[in-house]
Design an enzyme around this catalytic site. Structure first.
Site, PDB file in Angstrom:
ATOM      1  N   ASN A  26       3.600  29.082   2.847  1.00  0.00           N
ATOM      2  CA  ASN A  26       4.590  28.028   3.317  1.00  0.00           C
ATOM      3  C   ASN A  26       5.219  28.422   4.548  1.00  0.00           C
ATOM      4  O   ASN A  26       5.994  29.354   4.427  1.00  0.00           O
ATOM      5  CB  ASN A  26       5.477  27.834   2.165  1.00  0.00           C
ATOM      6  CG  ASN A  26       6.497  26.923   2.460  1.00  0.00           C
ATOM      7  OD1 ASN A  26       6.598  26.238   3.363  1.00  0.00           O
ATOM      8  ND2 ASN A  26       7.729  26.836   1.566  1.00  0.00           N
ATOM      9  N   TRP A  27       4.741  27.945   5.684  1.00  0.00           N
ATOM     10  CA  TRP A  27       5.488  28.414   6.987  1.00  0.00           C
ATOM     11  C   TRP A  27       6.901  27.817   7.130  1.00  0.00           C
ATOM     12  O   TRP A  27       7.652  28.267   8.078  1.00  0.00           O
ATOM     13  CB  TRP A  27       4.524  27.754   8.137  1.00  0.00           C
ATOM     14  CG  TRP A  27       3.325  28.307   8.205  1.00  0.00           C
ATOM     15  CD1 TRP A  27       2.772  29.104   7.555  1.00  0.00           C
ATOM     16  CD2 TRP A  27       2.328  27.948   9.478  1.00  0.00           C
ATOM     17  NE1 TRP A  27       1.493  29.745   7.965  1.00  0.00           N
ATOM     18  CE2 TRP A  27       1.336  28.915   9.096  1.00  0.00           C
ATOM     19  CE3 TRP A  27       2.232  27.184  10.397  1.00  0.00           C
ATOM     20  CZ2 TRP A  27      -0.134  28.897   9.785  1.00  0.00           C
ATOM     21  CZ3 TRP A  27       1.254  27.168  11.057  1.00  0.00           C
ATOM     22  CH2 TRP A  27       0.213  27.874  11.066  1.00  0.00           C
ATOM     23  N   GLU A  61       9.375  30.029  -8.352  1.00  0.00           N
ATOM     24  CA  GLU A  61      10.243  30.449  -7.243  1.00  0.00           C
ATOM     25  C   GLU A  61      11.352  30.724  -7.657  1.00  0.00           C
ATOM     26  O   GLU A  61      12.369  29.757  -7.570  1.00  0.00           O
ATOM     27  CB  GLU A  61       9.961  29.695  -6.029  1.00  0.00           C
ATOM     28  CG  GLU A  61       8.643  29.655  -5.475  1.00  0.00           C
ATOM     29  CD  GLU A  61       8.647  29.507  -3.923  1.00  0.00           C
ATOM     30  OE1 GLU A  61       7.971  30.067  -3.322  1.00  0.00           O
ATOM     31  OE2 GLU A  61       9.521  28.626  -3.522  1.00  0.00           O
ATOM     32  N   GLY A 116       6.539  32.933   1.845  1.00  0.00           N
ATOM     33  CA  GLY A 116       7.137  32.212   2.594  1.00  0.00           C
ATOM     34  C   GLY A 116       7.040  33.359   3.988  1.00  0.00           C
ATOM     35  O   GLY A 116       5.900  33.218   4.673  1.00  0.00           O
ATOM     36  N   GLY A 117       8.075  34.082   4.151  1.00  0.00           N
ATOM     37  CA  GLY A 117       8.252  34.984   5.417  1.00  0.00           C
ATOM     38  C   GLY A 117       6.707  35.889   5.733  1.00  0.00           C
ATOM     39  O   GLY A 117       6.408  35.701   6.803  1.00  0.00           O
TER      40      GLY A 117
HETATM   41  P1  13P Z   1       9.693  34.157   0.867  1.00  0.00           P
HETATM   42  O1  13P Z   1       8.349  34.732   0.681  1.00  0.00           O
HETATM   43  O2  13P Z   1       9.908  33.916   2.384  1.00  0.00           O
HETATM   44  O3  13P Z   1      10.866  34.902  -0.159  1.00  0.00           O
HETATM   45  O4  13P Z   1       9.807  32.594   0.607  1.00  0.00           O
HETATM   46  C1  13P Z   1       9.083  32.148  -0.463  1.00  0.00           C
HETATM   47  C2  13P Z   1       9.012  30.634  -0.663  1.00  0.00           C
HETATM   48  O5  13P Z   1      10.206  29.925  -0.607  1.00  0.00           O
HETATM   49  C3  13P Z   1       7.825  30.027  -0.564  1.00  0.00           C
HETATM   50  O6  13P Z   1       7.735  28.767  -0.654  1.00  0.00           O
END
Ligand code: 13P
Length: 249
Positions: free
Chosen positions: A9-10, A168, A233-234
Site C-alpha cells: 500500500n503506497w 491492521e 505501508g512504509g
Molecule cells: P506501515 O507498514 O507503514 O505501518 O503501514 C501499514 C498500513 O497501513 C498498510 O496499509
C-alpha cells in the site's frame, strides 16, 4: 482460496518515475519468488493503469486504495469499482483505518463499498483493527468483530472467495510498533471464528497482518499459523525491504 499474499500500500506516495524504478527493481529482486506468493501493488489511483502496464510481464497483481460506494453518476472526484476493474485492477482496499479516521468512513459505508467491489468481480481487501485506546480498554476483539460483522454480513456463499481480510491495529500503523506475533496470531484466530459465524469458509480465507511490518519482523509474523501474509505501508516504498518481506512469507 486461501493463499499467501503480500500487498504494497503506497498510500499517497510516489510518482510515475518512482513507480517505474520501483517496479523494475522488484521484477529483478522477486524473479525467483515462490509461485504460491501473490504480490499485489496498490499505488495511488492515478497510477493504477500505468502500474498495470509496468507489471504486464511480471506475476504481480494491481490494486486500488479506495473506491466509491456508488457505481456511477454525479460524484465528483470519485472512482467506481467498475472503473478500477476496467483498467485491470484486481484488488481493492476497503475500510483502511486512514479512510475510517481521516475521511469519516463508517462501518456502513465500508459495507456498501464491499458490495460495489464484489459486483465488479474484484477482490475486496477489507481492513479492520482497533485503536490504542480500544486495545487498552480490552475492546480489541469486540471492535474487530463489529467491523467484520457489519462489512461482511449476508454475503452470498459464492462471494467469499473474493474476500481477503487485513488486521491492521491502528496503533501499529506507521509507528514502528508491531503487535507481537502472539497477539497478532490470537487476533487472526479470533477473526477466523467471526468469519465462520458469518457463514464464511473461514479456513479458506487469506488473513493478512499490517502495521510496521519490516524485513526484521516479517518472518516471525508470517510464521504464525493463521497469518497468511502482510499489508505493507512504509516498507513497500523501498525495493530491498519489500522484496525481503515478500521472501519472508
Ligand atoms: P506501515 O507498514 O507503514 O505501518 O503501514 C501499514 C498500513 O497501513 C498498510 O496499509
Amino acid at each position: 482460496m486461501r493463499r499467501k499474499i503480500v500487498a504494497a500500500n503506497w498510500k499517497m506516495n510516489g510518482s510515475e518515475g518512482f513507480a517505474k524504478s520501483l517496479i523494475s527493481e522488484l521484477k529483478v529482486q522477486l524473479s525467483v519468488l515462490d509461485k504460491d506468493v501473490k504480490v499485489v501493488i496498490i499505488p495511488p489511483s492515478l497510477y493504477v493503469a500505468e502500474v498495470k502496464r509496468l507489471v504486464s510481464d511480471a506475476p504481480f497483481a494491481v490494486g486500488i486504495q479506495n473506491v466509491a460506494q456508488w457505481n456511477q453518476g454525479a460524484f465528483t472526484g470519485e472512482i467506481s469499482a467498475g472503473m478500477a476493474a476496467d483498467v485491470g485492477c484486481e484488488y481493492v482496499l476497503v475500510g483502511h483505518s486512514e479512510r475510517r479516521q481521516l475521511f469519516a468512513e463508517s462501518d456502513q459505508v465500508v459495507a456498501e463499498k464491499v458490495q460495489q467491489v464484489l459486483k465488479s468481480g474484484l477482490v475486496a481487501l477489507v481492513c479492520v483493527g482497533e485503536t490504542l485506546a480500544e486495545r487498552q480498554a480490552g475492546q480489541a476483539e469486540e471492535v474487530v468483530s463489529r467491523q467484520l460483522q457489519i462489512a461482511l454480513q449476508g454475503l452470498a456463499s459464492d462471494k467469499w472467495n473474493k474476500i481477503v481480510v487485513a488486521y491492521e491495529p491502528v496503533w501499529a500503523i506507521g509507528t514502528g510498533k508491531t503487535a507481537t506475533a502472539e497477539d497478532a496470531q490470537a487476533m487472526h484466530l479470533h477473526m477466523r471464528g467471526v468469519l465462520g459465524s458469518l457463514g464464511a469458509p473461514a479456513s479458506d480465507i487469506s488473513l493478512l497482518y499490517g502495521g510496521s511490518v519490516k524485513p526484521e519482523n516479517a518472518r516471525e509474523l508470517f510464521g504464525q499459523q493463521d497469518i497468511d501474509g502482510g499489508l505493507i505501508g512504509g516498507a513497500s516504498l523501498l525495493a530491498d525491504d519489500f522484496a525481503s518481506i515478500c521472501r519472508a512469507v
